[in-house]
Design an enzyme around this catalytic site. Sequence first.
Site, PDB file in Angstrom:
ATOM      1  N   GLU A  12       0.855  -1.271  -0.043  1.00  0.00           N
ATOM      2  CA  GLU A  12       0.254   0.117   0.153  1.00  0.00           C
ATOM      3  C   GLU A  12       0.635   1.226   0.496  1.00  0.00           C
ATOM      4  OE1 GLU A  12      -3.622   0.510   0.209  1.00  0.00           O
ATOM      5  OE2 GLU A  12      -3.653  -1.693  -1.039  1.00  0.00           O
TER       6      GLU A  12
ATOM      7  N   CYS B 168     -11.986   2.029 -14.983  1.00  0.00           N
ATOM      8  CA  CYS B 168     -12.202   3.647 -15.096  1.00  0.00           C
ATOM      9  C   CYS B 168     -10.507   4.266 -14.928  1.00  0.00           C
ATOM     10  CB  CYS B 168     -12.770   4.369 -14.048  1.00  0.00           C
ATOM     11  SG  CYS B 168     -13.321   5.206 -13.902  1.00  0.00           S
TER      12      CYS B 168
ATOM     13  N   CYS C 255     -15.317   2.773 -20.658  1.00  0.00           N
ATOM     14  CA  CYS C 255     -16.486   2.158 -20.392  1.00  0.00           C
ATOM     15  C   CYS C 255     -17.493   1.321 -20.835  1.00  0.00           C
ATOM     16  CB  CYS C 255     -17.460   3.745 -20.204  1.00  0.00           C
ATOM     17  SG  CYS C 255     -16.770   4.684 -19.432  1.00  0.00           S
TER      18      CYS C 255
ATOM     19  N   CYS D 228     -16.676  -1.680 -18.664  1.00  0.00           N
ATOM     20  CA  CYS D 228     -17.679  -1.579 -16.897  1.00  0.00           C
ATOM     21  C   CYS D 228     -18.753  -2.010 -16.490  1.00  0.00           C
ATOM     22  CB  CYS D 228     -17.548  -0.024 -16.687  1.00  0.00           C
ATOM     23  SG  CYS D 228     -17.424   0.537 -15.132  1.00  0.00           S
TER      24      CYS D 228
ATOM     25  N   CYS E 127     -23.395   5.245 -13.871  1.00  0.00           N
ATOM     26  CA  CYS E 127     -22.736   5.634 -14.159  1.00  0.00           C
ATOM     27  C   CYS E 127     -23.208   6.934 -14.245  1.00  0.00           C
ATOM     28  CB  CYS E 127     -21.012   5.397 -14.385  1.00  0.00           C
ATOM     29  SG  CYS E 127     -19.911   6.585 -14.686  1.00  0.00           S
TER      30      CYS E 127
HETATM   31  S1  SF4 Z   1     -18.654   3.704 -17.023  1.00  0.00           S
HETATM   32 FE1  SF4 Z   1     -18.286   5.018 -15.461  1.00  0.00          FE
HETATM   33  S2  SF4 Z   1     -17.200   3.958 -13.377  1.00  0.00           S
HETATM   34 FE2  SF4 Z   1     -17.557   2.862 -15.256  1.00  0.00          FE
HETATM   35  S3  SF4 Z   1     -15.486   3.216 -16.724  1.00  0.00           S
HETATM   36 FE3  SF4 Z   1     -16.759   5.007 -17.187  1.00  0.00          FE
HETATM   37  S4  SF4 Z   1     -16.522   6.655 -16.044  1.00  0.00           S
HETATM   38 FE4  SF4 Z   1     -15.880   4.788 -14.796  1.00  0.00          FE
END
Ligand code: SF4
Length: 351
Positions: free
Chosen positions: A35, A191, A198, A201, A207
Amino acid sequence: MQSFTQKLLAWYKKNGRTDLPWQKNKTAYRVWVSEIMLQQTQVKTAIPYYLRFMENFPNIETLAKASLDSILALWAGLGYYTRARNLYKTAVIIQTEYNGKFPSDVNQMIALPGIGRSTASAILAFSEKQALTILDGNVKRVLARLHAVAGWPSKPNVEKQLWQIAEAYTPTSRYIVDYTQAIMDLGATVCTRSSPKCSECPVSDECAAFIKNETALYPNKSPKKALPTKRTFFLLLKNQKGEILLEKRPETGIWGGLWSLPETTNPDLPFQCLTHYGIITKNKTQILEPIKHTFSHFKLIATPVEHLVKSTNARAMSNTSIVWHNPIHPLPKGVPAPIKKLLLHLARESL
Ligand code: SF4
Protein backbone atom coordinates in the site's frame (compact mmCIF):
# COMPACT_ATOMS: atom_id res chain seq x y z
CA MET A 1 -26.12 -5.08 -0.56
CA GLN A 2 -26.12 -2.13 -2.98
CA SER A 3 -26.48 -3.01 -6.67
CA PHE A 4 -23.14 -1.27 -7.39
CA THR A 5 -21.41 -3.57 -4.90
CA GLN A 6 -23.10 -6.68 -6.33
CA LYS A 7 -22.15 -5.83 -9.92
CA LEU A 8 -18.62 -5.02 -8.91
CA LEU A 9 -18.20 -8.32 -7.06
CA ALA A 10 -19.57 -10.28 -10.02
CA TRP A 11 -17.19 -8.44 -12.37
CA TYR A 12 -14.26 -9.08 -10.03
CA LYS A 13 -14.85 -12.84 -10.02
CA LYS A 14 -14.18 -12.93 -13.76
CA ASN A 15 -11.86 -9.99 -14.30
CA GLY A 16 -10.06 -9.18 -11.06
CA ARG A 17 -6.27 -9.21 -10.83
CA THR A 18 -5.09 -12.26 -8.93
CA ASP A 19 -1.40 -12.47 -9.71
CA LEU A 20 0.03 -9.41 -7.99
CA PRO A 21 2.80 -10.37 -5.55
CA TRP A 22 1.12 -8.73 -2.54
CA GLN A 23 -2.05 -10.74 -3.17
CA LYS A 24 -0.26 -13.88 -2.04
CA ASN A 25 -0.16 -14.53 1.69
CA LYS A 26 -1.97 -11.32 2.66
CA THR A 27 -0.40 -10.54 6.03
CA ALA A 28 -0.74 -7.04 7.46
CA TYR A 29 2.99 -6.54 6.85
CA ARG A 30 2.89 -7.51 3.18
CA VAL A 31 -0.25 -5.48 2.52
CA TRP A 32 1.18 -2.46 4.35
CA VAL A 33 4.41 -2.41 2.31
CA SER A 34 2.46 -2.73 -0.96
CA GLU A 35 0.00 0.00 0.00
CA ILE A 36 2.81 2.41 0.85
CA MET A 37 4.71 1.62 -2.36
CA LEU A 38 1.58 2.05 -4.47
CA GLN A 39 0.74 5.46 -2.97
CA GLN A 40 2.76 7.34 -5.58
CA THR A 41 3.99 4.53 -7.83
CA GLN A 42 2.40 2.57 -10.67
CA VAL A 43 1.86 -1.17 -10.12
CA LYS A 44 4.24 -2.12 -12.94
CA THR A 45 7.07 -0.06 -11.45
CA ALA A 46 6.36 -1.14 -7.88
CA ILE A 47 6.46 -4.92 -8.48
CA PRO A 48 10.26 -5.43 -8.80
CA TYR A 49 10.84 -3.06 -5.86
CA TYR A 50 8.29 -4.94 -3.79
CA LEU A 51 9.86 -8.32 -4.57
CA ARG A 52 13.34 -7.05 -3.68
CA PHE A 53 12.01 -5.45 -0.50
CA MET A 54 10.33 -8.68 0.61
CA GLU A 55 13.43 -10.69 -0.17
CA ASN A 56 15.52 -8.43 2.04
CA PHE A 57 12.93 -7.65 4.72
CA PRO A 58 10.44 -10.53 4.81
CA ASN A 59 8.76 -9.42 8.04
CA ILE A 60 8.41 -6.56 10.49
CA GLU A 61 11.26 -7.81 12.65
CA THR A 62 13.84 -7.78 9.85
CA LEU A 63 12.68 -4.32 8.78
CA ALA A 64 12.80 -2.91 12.32
CA LYS A 65 16.32 -4.29 12.82
CA ALA A 66 17.60 -3.02 9.45
CA SER A 67 19.51 0.22 9.00
CA LEU A 68 17.70 3.14 7.43
CA ASP A 69 20.51 3.21 4.86
CA SER A 70 19.76 -0.29 3.66
CA ILE A 71 16.04 0.54 3.37
CA LEU A 72 16.71 3.75 1.45
CA ALA A 73 19.09 1.86 -0.82
CA LEU A 74 16.28 -0.51 -1.83
CA TRP A 75 13.93 2.44 -2.28
CA ALA A 76 16.29 4.41 -4.52
CA GLY A 77 14.54 5.22 -7.80
CA LEU A 78 10.99 5.01 -6.42
CA GLY A 79 11.01 8.64 -5.22
CA TYR A 80 9.04 10.14 -2.32
CA TYR A 81 11.60 8.85 0.17
CA THR A 82 9.53 9.95 3.17
CA ARG A 83 7.56 6.77 2.51
CA ALA A 84 10.67 4.65 3.16
CA ARG A 85 11.59 6.61 6.29
CA ASN A 86 8.03 6.20 7.60
CA LEU A 87 8.09 2.47 6.87
CA TYR A 88 11.18 2.21 9.04
CA LYS A 89 9.73 4.36 11.85
CA THR A 90 6.51 2.36 11.87
CA ALA A 91 8.37 -0.97 11.83
CA VAL A 92 10.36 0.08 14.90
CA ILE A 93 7.18 1.23 16.72
CA ILE A 94 5.33 -2.01 15.93
CA GLN A 95 8.30 -4.11 16.97
CA THR A 96 8.89 -2.28 20.25
CA GLU A 97 5.42 -1.11 21.28
CA TYR A 98 3.14 -3.74 19.74
CA ASN A 99 5.34 -6.78 20.21
CA GLY A 100 5.87 -7.13 16.46
CA LYS A 101 2.14 -7.33 15.61
CA PHE A 102 0.12 -4.71 13.76
CA PRO A 103 -2.68 -3.25 15.91
CA SER A 104 -6.20 -4.41 15.00
CA ASP A 105 -7.69 -1.06 15.92
CA VAL A 106 -7.99 1.26 12.94
CA ASN A 107 -7.32 4.38 15.02
CA GLN A 108 -4.12 2.92 16.46
CA MET A 109 -3.13 2.03 12.93
CA ILE A 110 -3.80 5.59 11.68
CA ALA A 111 -1.59 6.95 14.47
CA LEU A 112 1.45 5.18 12.94
CA PRO A 113 3.80 7.22 10.70
CA GLY A 114 2.79 7.27 7.03
CA ILE A 115 -0.52 5.41 7.51
CA GLY A 116 -3.67 7.36 6.66
CA ARG A 117 -7.27 6.26 6.99
CA SER A 118 -7.51 4.56 3.60
CA THR A 119 -4.22 2.68 4.01
CA ALA A 120 -5.16 1.57 7.55
CA SER A 121 -8.52 0.34 6.29
CA ALA A 122 -6.94 -1.55 3.38
CA ILE A 123 -4.47 -3.29 5.69
CA LEU A 124 -7.20 -4.37 8.13
CA ALA A 125 -9.69 -5.27 5.39
CA PHE A 126 -7.17 -7.51 3.59
CA SER A 127 -5.42 -9.04 6.59
CA GLU A 128 -8.31 -9.29 9.09
CA LYS A 129 -11.45 -8.99 6.94
CA GLN A 130 -12.57 -5.94 8.89
CA ALA A 131 -15.41 -4.18 7.05
CA LEU A 132 -13.56 -0.89 6.65
CA THR A 133 -13.83 1.55 3.79
CA ILE A 134 -10.95 2.55 1.52
CA LEU A 135 -10.67 5.72 -0.52
CA ASP A 136 -7.40 5.82 -2.43
CA GLY A 137 -6.80 7.71 -5.67
CA ASN A 138 -8.34 4.99 -7.85
CA VAL A 139 -11.47 4.74 -5.71
CA LYS A 140 -11.88 8.51 -5.62
CA ARG A 141 -11.82 8.57 -9.42
CA VAL A 142 -14.40 5.79 -9.78
CA LEU A 143 -16.80 7.33 -7.25
CA ALA A 144 -16.38 10.89 -8.50
CA ARG A 145 -17.42 9.68 -11.97
CA LEU A 146 -20.13 7.36 -10.75
CA HIS A 147 -21.86 10.18 -8.87
CA ALA A 148 -20.56 13.09 -10.96
CA VAL A 149 -19.13 14.62 -7.80
CA ALA A 150 -18.07 18.18 -8.54
CA GLY A 151 -14.88 19.63 -7.10
CA TRP A 152 -11.29 18.52 -6.70
CA PRO A 153 -11.32 15.19 -4.73
CA SER A 154 -8.62 16.26 -2.29
CA LYS A 155 -10.60 19.31 -1.16
CA PRO A 156 -11.90 18.51 2.36
CA ASN A 157 -15.61 18.95 1.58
CA VAL A 158 -15.37 16.90 -1.64
CA GLU A 159 -13.33 14.22 0.09
CA LYS A 160 -15.91 14.04 2.88
CA GLN A 161 -18.65 13.49 0.31
CA LEU A 162 -16.60 10.74 -1.37
CA TRP A 163 -16.01 9.01 1.98
CA GLN A 164 -19.76 8.96 2.57
CA ILE A 165 -20.41 7.40 -0.84
CA ALA A 166 -17.58 4.90 -0.33
CA GLU A 167 -18.93 3.90 3.08
CA ALA A 168 -22.41 3.30 1.67
CA TYR A 169 -20.99 0.78 -0.84
CA THR A 170 -18.71 -1.06 1.59
CA PRO A 171 -20.11 -4.55 2.27
CA THR A 172 -19.94 -6.66 5.41
CA SER A 173 -16.80 -8.52 6.37
CA ARG A 174 -17.87 -11.61 4.38
CA TYR A 175 -17.24 -9.78 1.09
CA ILE A 176 -14.79 -7.12 2.19
CA VAL A 177 -11.60 -8.65 0.80
CA ASP A 178 -13.00 -9.16 -2.70
CA TYR A 179 -14.80 -5.82 -2.69
CA THR A 180 -11.72 -3.88 -1.63
CA GLN A 181 -9.60 -5.51 -4.31
CA ALA A 182 -12.43 -5.17 -6.85
CA ILE A 183 -12.84 -1.42 -6.51
CA MET A 184 -9.07 -0.93 -6.66
CA ASP A 185 -8.93 -3.11 -9.79
CA LEU A 186 -11.82 -1.32 -11.46
CA GLY A 187 -10.04 2.01 -11.00
CA ALA A 188 -6.68 0.65 -12.11
CA THR A 189 -7.78 -1.35 -15.16
CA VAL A 190 -11.15 0.00 -16.42
CA CYS A 191 -11.96 3.40 -14.93
CA THR A 192 -8.51 4.67 -15.79
CA ARG A 193 -7.38 8.29 -15.50
CA SER A 194 -7.55 8.92 -19.24
CA SER A 195 -9.78 7.08 -21.71
CA PRO A 196 -11.76 4.92 -19.26
CA LYS A 197 -13.01 1.68 -20.83
CA CYS A 198 -16.68 2.36 -20.11
CA SER A 199 -17.87 -0.28 -22.58
CA GLU A 200 -16.23 -2.91 -20.34
CA CYS A 201 -17.42 -1.38 -17.08
CA PRO A 202 -19.86 -3.39 -14.96
CA VAL A 203 -21.47 -0.27 -13.47
CA SER A 204 -21.78 1.93 -16.56
CA ASP A 205 -25.60 1.78 -16.39
CA GLU A 206 -25.51 3.70 -13.12
CA CYS A 207 -22.52 5.93 -13.80
CA ALA A 208 -23.65 9.57 -13.91
CA ALA A 209 -20.56 10.79 -15.77
CA PHE A 210 -20.91 8.09 -18.42
CA ILE A 211 -24.65 8.66 -18.86
CA LYS A 212 -24.02 12.41 -19.35
CA ASN A 213 -21.06 11.66 -21.64
CA GLU A 214 -18.85 13.67 -19.29
CA THR A 215 -16.32 11.13 -18.07
CA ALA A 216 -13.47 13.47 -19.01
CA LEU A 217 -14.80 16.09 -16.59
CA TYR A 218 -14.58 13.88 -13.49
CA PRO A 219 -12.85 13.92 -11.14
CA ASN A 220 -12.39 17.68 -11.49
CA LYS A 221 -8.76 18.70 -11.97
CA SER A 222 -6.78 20.22 -9.13
CA PRO A 223 -6.46 23.99 -9.26
CA LYS A 224 -3.14 24.39 -11.06
CA LYS A 225 -0.48 26.09 -9.01
CA ALA A 226 2.71 26.95 -10.80
CA LEU A 227 5.53 25.16 -9.01
CA PRO A 228 8.41 27.39 -7.90
CA THR A 229 11.79 26.72 -9.48
CA LYS A 230 14.89 26.25 -7.36
CA ARG A 231 18.25 26.75 -9.05
CA THR A 232 21.30 25.18 -7.51
CA PHE A 233 24.72 23.77 -8.39
CA PHE A 234 25.96 20.21 -8.08
CA LEU A 235 29.65 20.04 -7.28
CA LEU A 236 31.30 17.46 -9.45
CA LEU A 237 34.60 17.14 -7.63
CA LYS A 238 37.12 14.86 -9.33
CA ASN A 239 40.34 13.79 -7.63
CA GLN A 240 43.61 12.82 -9.28
CA LYS A 241 42.41 9.21 -9.65
CA GLY A 242 39.30 10.35 -11.55
CA GLU A 243 37.05 9.52 -8.58
CA ILE A 244 34.00 11.66 -7.90
CA LEU A 245 33.02 12.91 -4.47
CA LEU A 246 29.60 11.78 -3.24
CA GLU A 247 28.05 13.11 -0.08
CA LYS A 248 25.34 11.58 2.07
CA ARG A 249 22.47 14.04 2.29
CA PRO A 250 20.95 14.96 5.67
CA GLU A 251 18.25 12.56 6.91
CA THR A 252 15.48 15.10 6.41
CA GLY A 253 14.56 16.92 3.23
CA ILE A 254 14.75 16.01 -0.43
CA TRP A 255 16.64 12.74 -1.09
CA GLY A 256 17.21 12.48 2.66
CA GLY A 257 19.90 9.95 3.60
CA LEU A 258 20.85 9.17 -0.02
CA TRP A 259 24.24 9.54 -1.69
CA SER A 260 24.36 12.51 -4.01
CA LEU A 261 26.67 15.13 -5.46
CA PRO A 262 27.20 18.01 -3.02
CA GLU A 263 24.57 20.64 -3.73
CA THR A 264 24.79 24.36 -3.11
CA THR A 265 23.11 27.60 -4.07
CA ASN A 266 26.35 29.54 -3.52
CA PRO A 267 28.02 30.16 -6.89
CA ASP A 268 31.43 30.54 -5.22
CA LEU A 269 32.15 26.84 -5.64
CA PRO A 270 35.93 26.85 -4.89
CA PHE A 271 35.13 28.54 -1.58
CA GLN A 272 32.48 25.90 -0.85
CA CYS A 273 34.94 23.13 -1.65
CA LEU A 274 37.46 24.53 0.78
CA THR A 275 35.15 25.42 3.65
CA HIS A 276 32.86 22.38 3.50
CA TYR A 277 35.18 19.64 2.34
CA GLY A 278 38.70 20.90 2.97
CA ILE A 279 39.48 20.62 -0.73
CA ILE A 280 41.50 23.05 -2.82
CA THR A 281 40.49 22.96 -6.48
CA LYS A 282 42.29 23.83 -9.69
CA ASN A 283 41.17 26.90 -11.61
CA LYS A 284 39.82 25.00 -14.60
CA THR A 285 36.12 24.16 -14.42
CA GLN A 286 33.62 22.57 -16.74
CA ILE A 287 29.91 23.33 -16.72
CA LEU A 288 27.62 20.46 -17.65
CA GLU A 289 24.05 20.28 -18.89
CA PRO A 290 21.67 21.18 -16.01
CA ILE A 291 19.70 18.41 -14.32
CA LYS A 292 15.99 19.13 -14.27
CA HIS A 293 13.78 17.28 -11.84
CA THR A 294 10.25 17.96 -10.64
CA PHE A 295 9.40 17.26 -7.02
CA SER A 296 5.87 17.47 -5.62
CA HIS A 297 6.35 21.07 -4.48
CA PHE A 298 9.11 22.56 -6.63
CA LYS A 299 11.14 22.17 -9.79
CA LEU A 300 14.85 21.73 -9.42
CA ILE A 301 17.32 22.98 -12.02
CA ALA A 302 20.77 22.02 -10.82
CA THR A 303 23.88 22.73 -12.88
CA PRO A 304 26.71 20.25 -12.36
CA VAL A 305 30.07 22.04 -12.34
CA GLU A 306 33.19 19.94 -12.59
CA HIS A 307 36.18 20.96 -10.47
CA LEU A 308 39.46 19.08 -10.37
CA VAL A 309 41.00 18.56 -6.95
CA LYS A 310 44.44 20.11 -6.36
CA SER A 311 44.86 18.98 -2.76
CA THR A 312 42.84 17.82 0.21
CA ASN A 313 43.43 18.54 3.87
CA ALA A 314 42.88 16.35 6.93
CA ARG A 315 39.23 17.39 7.23
CA ALA A 316 38.42 15.91 3.86
CA MET A 317 40.08 12.64 4.81
CA SER A 318 38.14 12.28 8.07
CA ASN A 319 34.68 13.28 6.76
CA THR A 320 32.56 10.14 7.11
CA SER A 321 29.61 11.49 5.16
CA ILE A 322 31.58 11.59 1.91
CA VAL A 323 32.94 8.86 -0.33
CA TRP A 324 35.09 8.97 -3.46
CA HIS A 325 33.34 7.02 -6.16
CA ASN A 326 35.32 5.49 -8.99
CA PRO A 327 33.11 5.73 -12.10
CA ILE A 328 34.18 2.31 -13.33
CA HIS A 329 32.95 0.68 -10.11
CA PRO A 330 29.26 0.01 -9.32
CA LEU A 331 27.49 2.95 -7.72
CA PRO A 332 26.95 2.84 -3.97
CA LYS A 333 23.45 1.81 -2.95
CA GLY A 334 20.94 4.60 -2.46
CA VAL A 335 21.69 7.17 -5.19
CA PRO A 336 18.70 9.26 -6.42
CA ALA A 337 17.69 8.44 -10.00
CA PRO A 338 18.74 11.77 -11.65
CA ILE A 339 22.20 11.63 -10.03
CA LYS A 340 22.55 7.98 -10.99
CA LYS A 341 21.76 8.89 -14.59
CA LEU A 342 24.43 11.60 -14.63
CA LEU A 343 27.07 9.38 -13.01
CA LEU A 344 26.39 6.53 -15.41
CA HIS A 345 26.66 8.96 -18.32
CA LEU A 346 30.01 10.21 -17.01
CA ALA A 347 31.20 6.64 -16.49
CA ARG A 348 30.39 5.79 -20.11
CA GLU A 349 32.19 8.91 -21.31
CA SER A 350 35.30 8.05 -19.33
CA LEU A 351 35.65 4.62 -21.00
S1 SF4 B 1 -18.76 3.87 -16.77
FE1 SF4 B 1 -18.20 5.30 -15.18
S2 SF4 B 1 -17.29 4.08 -13.57
FE2 SF4 B 1 -17.35 2.82 -15.41
S3 SF4 B 1 -15.36 3.14 -16.40
FE3 SF4 B 1 -16.75 4.62 -17.27
S4 SF4 B 1 -16.48 6.43 -16.04
FE4 SF4 B 1 -15.63 4.75 -14.88
